[in-house]
Design an enzyme around this catalytic site. Sequence first.
Site, PDB file in Angstrom:
ATOM      1  N   HIS A  27       0.802  -1.069   0.071  1.00 32.11           N
ATOM      2  CA  HIS A  27      -0.164   0.116  -0.047  1.00 32.11           C
ATOM      3  C   HIS A  27       0.808   1.343   0.073  1.00 32.11           C
ATOM      4  CE1 HIS A  27      -3.147  -2.522   2.240  1.00 32.11           C
ATOM      5  NE2 HIS A  27      -3.510  -2.365   0.964  1.00 32.11           N
ATOM      6  N   LYS A  51     -18.093  -6.390   5.521  1.00 31.67           N
ATOM      7  CA  LYS A  51     -16.890  -6.967   5.468  1.00 31.67           C
ATOM      8  C   LYS A  51     -16.410  -7.111   6.917  1.00 31.67           C
ATOM      9  CE  LYS A  51     -13.845  -6.671   1.571  1.00 31.67           C
ATOM     10  NZ  LYS A  51     -12.879  -5.882   0.640  1.00 31.67           N
ATOM     11  N   ARG A 102      -2.277  -6.912  -8.677  1.00 33.98           N
ATOM     12  CA  ARG A 102      -1.050  -7.607  -8.358  1.00 33.98           C
ATOM     13  C   ARG A 102      -1.095  -8.981  -9.133  1.00 33.98           C
ATOM     14  NH1 ARG A 102      -2.994  -7.906  -2.354  1.00 33.98           N
ATOM     15  NH2 ARG A 102      -4.894  -7.204  -3.564  1.00 33.98           N
ATOM     16  N   SER A 140      -3.010  -7.877   2.578  1.00 30.31           N
ATOM     17  CA  SER A 140      -3.178  -7.663   3.906  1.00 30.31           C
ATOM     18  C   SER A 140      -3.630  -9.161   4.605  1.00 30.31           C
ATOM     19  CB  SER A 140      -4.436  -6.600   4.264  1.00 30.31           C
ATOM     20  OG  SER A 140      -4.032  -5.687   3.608  1.00 30.31           O
TER      21      SER A 140
HETATM   22  P1  ADP Z   1      -9.647  -3.883  -0.937  1.00 30.65           P
HETATM   23  O1  ADP Z   1     -10.309  -4.923  -0.075  1.00 30.65           O
HETATM   24  O2  ADP Z   1     -10.681  -2.875  -1.494  1.00 30.65           O
HETATM   25  O3  ADP Z   1      -9.230  -4.793  -2.087  1.00 30.65           O
HETATM   26  P2  ADP Z   1      -7.058  -3.621  -0.146  1.00 30.65           P
HETATM   27  O4  ADP Z   1      -6.787  -2.864   1.203  1.00 30.65           O
HETATM   28  O5  ADP Z   1      -6.785  -5.311   0.019  1.00 30.65           O
HETATM   29  O6  ADP Z   1      -8.649  -3.181   0.039  1.00 30.65           O
HETATM   30  O7  ADP Z   1      -6.484  -3.002  -1.070  1.00 30.65           O
HETATM   31  C1  ADP Z   1      -6.696  -1.805  -1.436  1.00 30.65           C
HETATM   32  C2  ADP Z   1      -5.719  -1.396  -2.839  1.00 30.65           C
HETATM   33  O8  ADP Z   1      -4.431  -1.726  -2.788  1.00 30.65           O
HETATM   34  C3  ADP Z   1      -6.062  -2.462  -4.026  1.00 30.65           C
HETATM   35  O9  ADP Z   1      -6.244  -1.921  -5.179  1.00 30.65           O
HETATM   36  C4  ADP Z   1      -5.285  -3.542  -4.000  1.00 30.65           C
HETATM   37  O10 ADP Z   1      -5.225  -4.157  -5.419  1.00 30.65           O
HETATM   38  C5  ADP Z   1      -4.047  -2.693  -3.725  1.00 30.65           C
HETATM   39  N1  ADP Z   1      -3.011  -3.372  -2.952  1.00 30.65           N
HETATM   40  C6  ADP Z   1      -2.949  -4.189  -2.038  1.00 30.65           C
HETATM   41  N2  ADP Z   1      -1.832  -4.967  -1.758  1.00 30.65           N
HETATM   42  C7  ADP Z   1      -0.986  -4.483  -2.774  1.00 30.65           C
HETATM   43  C8  ADP Z   1       0.338  -4.557  -3.057  1.00 30.65           C
HETATM   44  N3  ADP Z   1       1.109  -5.427  -2.192  1.00 30.65           N
HETATM   45  N4  ADP Z   1       1.009  -3.884  -4.016  1.00 30.65           N
HETATM   46  C9  ADP Z   1       0.211  -3.259  -4.840  1.00 30.65           C
HETATM   47  N5  ADP Z   1      -1.199  -2.976  -4.695  1.00 30.65           N
HETATM   48  C10 ADP Z   1      -1.723  -3.611  -3.704  1.00 30.65           C
END
Ligand code: ADP
Length: 176
Positions: A27, A51, A102, A140
Amino acid sequence: MSLKRADNNLGAIAIYPGSFDPPTLGHVSLVSRGLAIFDKLIVAVAINPLKSTLFSVNERVELLKASLDHFPPKRMEIQSYEGLTVEFAHLMGASAILRGLRGTPDFDYEFQMAIMNKHLKKDIHSVFLMADQEWFFISSSTVKEAASFGADISHMVPRPVAEKLALKFKKNEPEK
Ligand code: ADP
């Protein structure tokens, strides 16, 4: 087609929405790269009653604040929001929704969301950045799972997150 300009003359604004449960270095990397493209980035913590999350919305906002405090506050904000992401983007004067990709599972989901969002608000554009190869394996959920089993995840998340995860899972350990 021109990008929307905010009243405060800050230029092109994007929101970066997500659960951030918890924030990872993936992030942080996306925020850094988003700031290289947009004049202002609003990191938007989604409140989604459907969620279940490990961290409360306030905890996620606080963790993001502690993890992103090296970015210029004039160009990056952290906010929580409820409801439609496109509505929040519109409210913020943003012209773009930034998301990370990803791999193909992310792509399939994001493609659907982007089309839906376009139908809902045609002047908000979805912008995708490929995950950095250094962080593309990090999510996450895998971080939470590994941390719950006592793995060292300190190289995957900002320090305040590593500390909070350690605390969270220590609390949940059964009494010996
Ligand atoms: P959501 O539940 O909306 O997917 P996340 O917190 O999992 O929320 O992810 C938020 C955004 O960050 C998403 O677009 C996800 O693809 C991106 N993201 C999460 N982890 C990574 C990473 N390691 N590298 C790049 N983008 C990421």
